[in-house]
Design a protein around this motif. Structure first.
Motif, PDB file in Angstrom:
ATOM      1  N   GLY A 169      -1.137  14.148 -20.264  1.00 14.19           N
ATOM      2  CA  GLY A 169      -1.957  15.081 -21.016  1.00 14.19           C
ATOM      3  C   GLY A 169      -2.719  14.456 -22.162  1.00 14.19           C
ATOM      4  O   GLY A 169      -2.380  13.379 -22.652  1.00 14.19           O
ATOM      5  N   ARG A 170      -3.753  15.155 -22.578  1.00 10.36           N
ATOM      6  CA  ARG A 170      -4.538  14.729 -23.731  1.00 10.36           C
ATOM      7  C   ARG A 170      -3.695  14.924 -24.996  1.00 10.36           C
ATOM      8  O   ARG A 170      -2.948  15.900 -25.106  1.00 10.36           O
ATOM      9  CB  ARG A 170      -5.826  15.552 -23.839  1.00 10.36           C
ATOM     10  N   ILE A 171      -3.845  14.020 -25.926  1.00  6.39           N
ATOM     11  CA  ILE A 171      -3.023  14.099 -27.137  1.00  6.39           C
ATOM     12  C   ILE A 171      -3.304  15.384 -27.904  1.00  6.39           C
ATOM     13  O   ILE A 171      -2.395  15.974 -28.523  1.00  6.39           O
ATOM     14  CB  ILE A 171      -3.232  12.849 -28.033  1.00  6.39           C
ATOM     15  N   ILE A 209      -0.475  18.009 -29.076  1.00  5.34           N
ATOM     16  CA  ILE A 209      -0.292  18.431 -30.470  1.00  5.34           C
ATOM     17  C   ILE A 209      -0.290  19.956 -30.527  1.00  5.34           C
ATOM     18  O   ILE A 209       0.572  20.578 -31.149  1.00  5.34           O
ATOM     19  CB  ILE A 209      -1.431  17.887 -31.367  1.00  5.34           C
ATOM     20  N   GLU A 210      -1.259  20.554 -29.829  1.00  6.78           N
ATOM     21  CA  GLU A 210      -1.454  21.996 -29.898  1.00  6.78           C
ATOM     22  C   GLU A 210      -0.281  22.771 -29.304  1.00  6.78           C
ATOM     23  O   GLU A 210       0.156  23.785 -29.864  1.00  6.78           O
ATOM     24  CB  GLU A 210      -2.759  22.375 -29.191  1.00  6.78           C
ATOM     25  N   ASN A 211       0.236  22.285 -28.169  1.00  8.24           N
ATOM     26  CA  ASN A 211       1.349  23.015 -27.547  1.00  8.24           C
ATOM     27  C   ASN A 211       2.721  22.587 -28.077  1.00  8.24           C
ATOM     28  O   ASN A 211       3.755  23.122 -27.667  1.00  8.24           O
ATOM     29  CB  ASN A 211       1.300  22.907 -26.014  1.00  8.24           C
ATOM     30  N   GLY A 212       2.728  21.580 -28.970  1.00  6.25           N
ATOM     31  CA  GLY A 212       3.969  21.168 -29.608  1.00  6.25           C
ATOM     32  C   GLY A 212       4.807  20.164 -28.843  1.00  6.25           C
ATOM     33  O   GLY A 212       5.842  19.705 -29.334  1.00  6.25           O
ATOM     34  N   LYS A 213       4.361  19.812 -27.630  1.00  4.34           N
ATOM     35  CA  LYS A 213       5.164  18.896 -26.810  1.00  4.34           C
ATOM     36  C   LYS A 213       5.318  17.517 -27.464  1.00  4.34           C
ATOM     37  O   LYS A 213       6.369  16.876 -27.350  1.00  4.34           O
ATOM     38  CB  LYS A 213       4.554  18.742 -25.415  1.00  4.34           C
ATOM     39  N   LEU A 214       4.276  17.062 -28.169  1.00  4.04           N
ATOM     40  CA  LEU A 214       4.344  15.773 -28.859  1.00  4.04           C
ATOM     41  C   LEU A 214       5.546  15.733 -29.801  1.00  4.04           C
ATOM     42  O   LEU A 214       6.329  14.776 -29.802  1.00  4.04           O
ATOM     43  CB  LEU A 214       3.052  15.537 -29.649  1.00  4.04           C
ATOM     44  N   PHE A 215       5.701  16.774 -30.573  1.00  2.00           N
ATOM     45  CA  PHE A 215       6.764  16.808 -31.582  1.00  2.00           C
ATOM     46  C   PHE A 215       8.140  16.992 -30.946  1.00  2.00           C
ATOM     47  O   PHE A 215       9.123  16.390 -31.386  1.00  2.00           O
ATOM     48  CB  PHE A 215       6.463  17.916 -32.594  1.00  2.00           C
ATOM     49  N   THR A 216       8.185  17.785 -29.878  1.00  2.00           N
ATOM     50  CA  THR A 216       9.449  17.975 -29.157  1.00  2.00           C
ATOM     51  C   THR A 216       9.902  16.664 -28.533  1.00  2.00           C
ATOM     52  O   THR A 216      11.075  16.280 -28.634  1.00  2.00           O
ATOM     53  CB  THR A 216       9.288  19.048 -28.060  1.00  2.00           C
ATOM     54  N   ASP A 217       8.967  15.970 -27.872  1.00  2.00           N
ATOM     55  CA  ASP A 217       9.292  14.699 -27.214  1.00  2.00           C
ATOM     56  C   ASP A 217       9.784  13.659 -28.219  1.00  2.00           C
ATOM     57  O   ASP A 217      10.678  12.860 -27.924  1.00  2.00           O
ATOM     58  CB  ASP A 217       8.075  14.150 -26.464  1.00  2.00           C
ATOM     59  N   LEU A 218       9.190  13.651 -29.401  1.00  2.00           N
ATOM     60  CA  LEU A 218       9.534  12.653 -30.422  1.00  2.00           C
ATOM     61  C   LEU A 218      10.717  13.073 -31.295  1.00  2.00           C
ATOM     62  O   LEU A 218      11.268  12.254 -32.031  1.00  2.00           O
ATOM     63  CB  LEU A 218       8.314  12.387 -31.313  1.00  2.00           C
ATOM     64  N   GLY A 219      11.056  14.354 -31.236  1.00  2.00           N
ATOM     65  CA  GLY A 219      12.151  14.838 -32.059  1.00  2.00           C
ATOM     66  C   GLY A 219      11.796  14.907 -33.530  1.00  2.00           C
ATOM     67  O   GLY A 219      12.629  14.638 -34.401  1.00  2.00           O
ATOM     68  N   VAL A 220      10.540  15.265 -33.820  1.00  2.00           N
ATOM     69  CA  VAL A 220      10.078  15.386 -35.210  1.00  2.00           C
ATOM     70  C   VAL A 220       9.487  16.779 -35.424  1.00  2.00           C
ATOM     71  O   VAL A 220       9.075  17.435 -34.474  1.00  2.00           O
ATOM     72  CB  VAL A 220       9.015  14.306 -35.547  1.00  2.00           C
ATOM     73  N   PRO A 221       9.432  17.234 -36.671  1.00  2.00           N
ATOM     74  CA  PRO A 221       8.848  18.555 -36.944  1.00  2.00           C
ATOM     75  C   PRO A 221       7.333  18.535 -36.776  1.00  2.00           C
ATOM     76  O   PRO A 221       6.720  17.466 -36.756  1.00  2.00           O
ATOM     77  CB  PRO A 221       9.245  18.821 -38.396  1.00  2.00           C
ATOM     78  N   LEU A 232     -12.094  12.478 -31.521  1.00  2.00           N
ATOM     79  CA  LEU A 232     -12.131  12.471 -32.981  1.00  2.00           C
ATOM     80  C   LEU A 232     -12.325  13.884 -33.523  1.00  2.00           C
ATOM     81  O   LEU A 232     -11.607  14.326 -34.427  1.00  2.00           O
ATOM     82  CB  LEU A 232     -13.266  11.584 -33.494  1.00  2.00           C
ATOM     83  N   LYS A 233     -13.283  14.582 -32.960  1.00  2.00           N
ATOM     84  CA  LYS A 233     -13.611  15.938 -33.417  1.00  2.00           C
ATOM     85  C   LYS A 233     -12.440  16.890 -33.213  1.00  2.00           C
ATOM     86  O   LYS A 233     -12.060  17.640 -34.125  1.00  2.00           O
ATOM     87  CB  LYS A 233     -14.847  16.441 -32.649  1.00  2.00           C
ATOM     88  N   ASP A 234     -11.837  16.858 -32.020  1.00  2.00           N
ATOM     89  CA  ASP A 234     -10.761  17.794 -31.695  1.00  2.00           C
ATOM     90  C   ASP A 234      -9.481  17.499 -32.472  1.00  2.00           C
ATOM     91  O   ASP A 234      -8.794  18.418 -32.926  1.00  2.00           O
ATOM     92  CB  ASP A 234     -10.479  17.772 -30.191  1.00  2.00           C
ATOM     93  N   THR A 235      -9.162  16.203 -32.627  1.00  2.00           N
ATOM     94  CA  THR A 235      -7.948  15.842 -33.359  1.00  2.00           C
ATOM     95  C   THR A 235      -8.106  16.159 -34.841  1.00  2.00           C
ATOM     96  O   THR A 235      -7.177  16.647 -35.494  1.00  2.00           O
ATOM     97  CB  THR A 235      -7.611  14.351 -33.163  1.00  2.00           C
ATOM     98  N   LYS A 236      -9.288  15.887 -35.371  1.00  2.00           N
ATOM     99  CA  LYS A 236      -9.569  16.221 -36.774  1.00  2.00           C
ATOM    100  C   LYS A 236      -9.355  17.711 -37.011  1.00  2.00           C
ATOM    101  O   LYS A 236      -8.728  18.114 -38.006  1.00  2.00           O
ATOM    102  CB  LYS A 236     -11.009  15.835 -37.126  1.00  2.00           C
ATOM    103  N   ALA A 237      -9.856  18.544 -36.094  1.00  2.00           N
ATOM    104  CA  ALA A 237      -9.727  19.997 -36.244  1.00  2.00           C
ATOM    105  C   ALA A 237      -8.259  20.416 -36.259  1.00  2.00           C
ATOM    106  O   ALA A 237      -7.862  21.295 -37.041  1.00  2.00           O
ATOM    107  CB  ALA A 237     -10.474  20.705 -35.115  1.00  2.00           C
TER     108      ALA A 237
END
Length: 270
Positions: free
Chosen positions: A203-205, A209-221, A239-244
């Motif tokens: 998936g796209r980063i 980030i938006e669905n929270g999977k990044l934080f769940t996978d890493l075990g961080v808030p 750049l535009k989407d991540t900045k937002a």
């Protein structure tokens, strides 16, 4: 005054304010990606995360593009990570370089992906796509990064699994380095995803980030402006989407003259 430099083919006239450095090694990762290392001029100083204008003589004229310096500021050599564009004005030639060839580099580095542009925090995210990992290749090998942050999270998103190899090589090089491995310890987390192949992490980063999977996978808030800092380097859309998303989480964009919670590199090539 322009200075002549001898090469195997002819005498290269080096423009004023420019270095002519020797290619030391070239590694081709895929049909689209390669890295090379070259000599570092004795007087050349830069901050980890900055970029330089590098180039070649093409049709008798110097042609430059902005490239993040992938090696850390303490390295005795300079490393760059590049895409290969078949008809790219510079990369169609750059991808053919061999050890011993000369590469031009303007003398003044610059850039916003530097630690000085961030306010103090606990956790540093480095969000990258494709060759946007290059400035972070510099920063994750700089001891100062780990002095300033308790946790460093490098995310790298590519289309195919093979394109992730450079990032994995970097992490292995850190583990194999006696000094760096001791400094880094378990502070560095490497989160690699692909968008076009089956892989453990897909998936796209921005989606992750938006669905929270990044934080769940890493075990961080989730992102928090009190503790989290970010750096972004990739495609224009990324750049535009991540900045937002970072702004939605309450983080503010910073700069060299006004440090804040995240920074973006807009001069990225590729």
């Amino acid at each position: 005054m322009n200075a002549p430099v001898k090469t195997d083919n002819a005498e290269l006239i080096v423009p004023e304010g420019v270095y002519a450095e020797t290619v030391l090694s070239v590694t081709h990762y895929t049909d689209h990606l390669f890295r090379f290392r070259m000599t570092r001029p004795a007087g050349f100083r830069f901050r980890s995360g900055e970029f330089a204008m590098i180039g070649l003589m093409v049709d008798g004229k110097p042609l430059y593009r902005a490239y993040s310096i992938a090696s850390p500021s303490w390295d005795e050599e300079l490393e760059f990570f590049s895409i290969k564009v078949p008809n790219g004005p510079l990369t169609q030639h750059l991808q053919k370089i061999q050890p011993g060839d000369k590469v031009l580099m303007r003398k003044k580095p610059t850039g916003t992906l530097v630690l000085d542009a961030l306010t103090p925090g606990k956790r540093l995210y480095m969000f990258s796509t494709g060759t946007g990992i290059a400035p972070f290749a510099s920063l994750i090998r700089d001891p100062e990064t780990y002095e300033k942050f308790e946790e460093v999270i490098l995310t790298h998103t590519c289309r195919d699994v093979a394109e992730l190899k450079y990032g994995f090589d970097l992490v292995e090089e850190i583990k194999a380095d006696e000094m760096l491995s001791e400094i880094v310890g378990d502070k560095l987390k490497h989160y690699a995803t692909v968008t076009r192949e089956d892989y453990a992490f897909q998936g796209r980063i921005t989606d992750l980030i938006e669905n929270g999977k990044l934080f769940t996978d890493l075990g961080v808030p989730p992102l928090n402006p009190e503790t989290d800092r970010g750096m972004i380097c990739g495609s224009t859309a990324m750049l535009k989407d991540t900045k937002a998303l970072l702004e939605k989480a309450g983080l503010n964009e910073g700069a060299n003259n006004k440090p804040a919670e995240f920074v973006i590199e807009r001069a990225f090539v590729g």
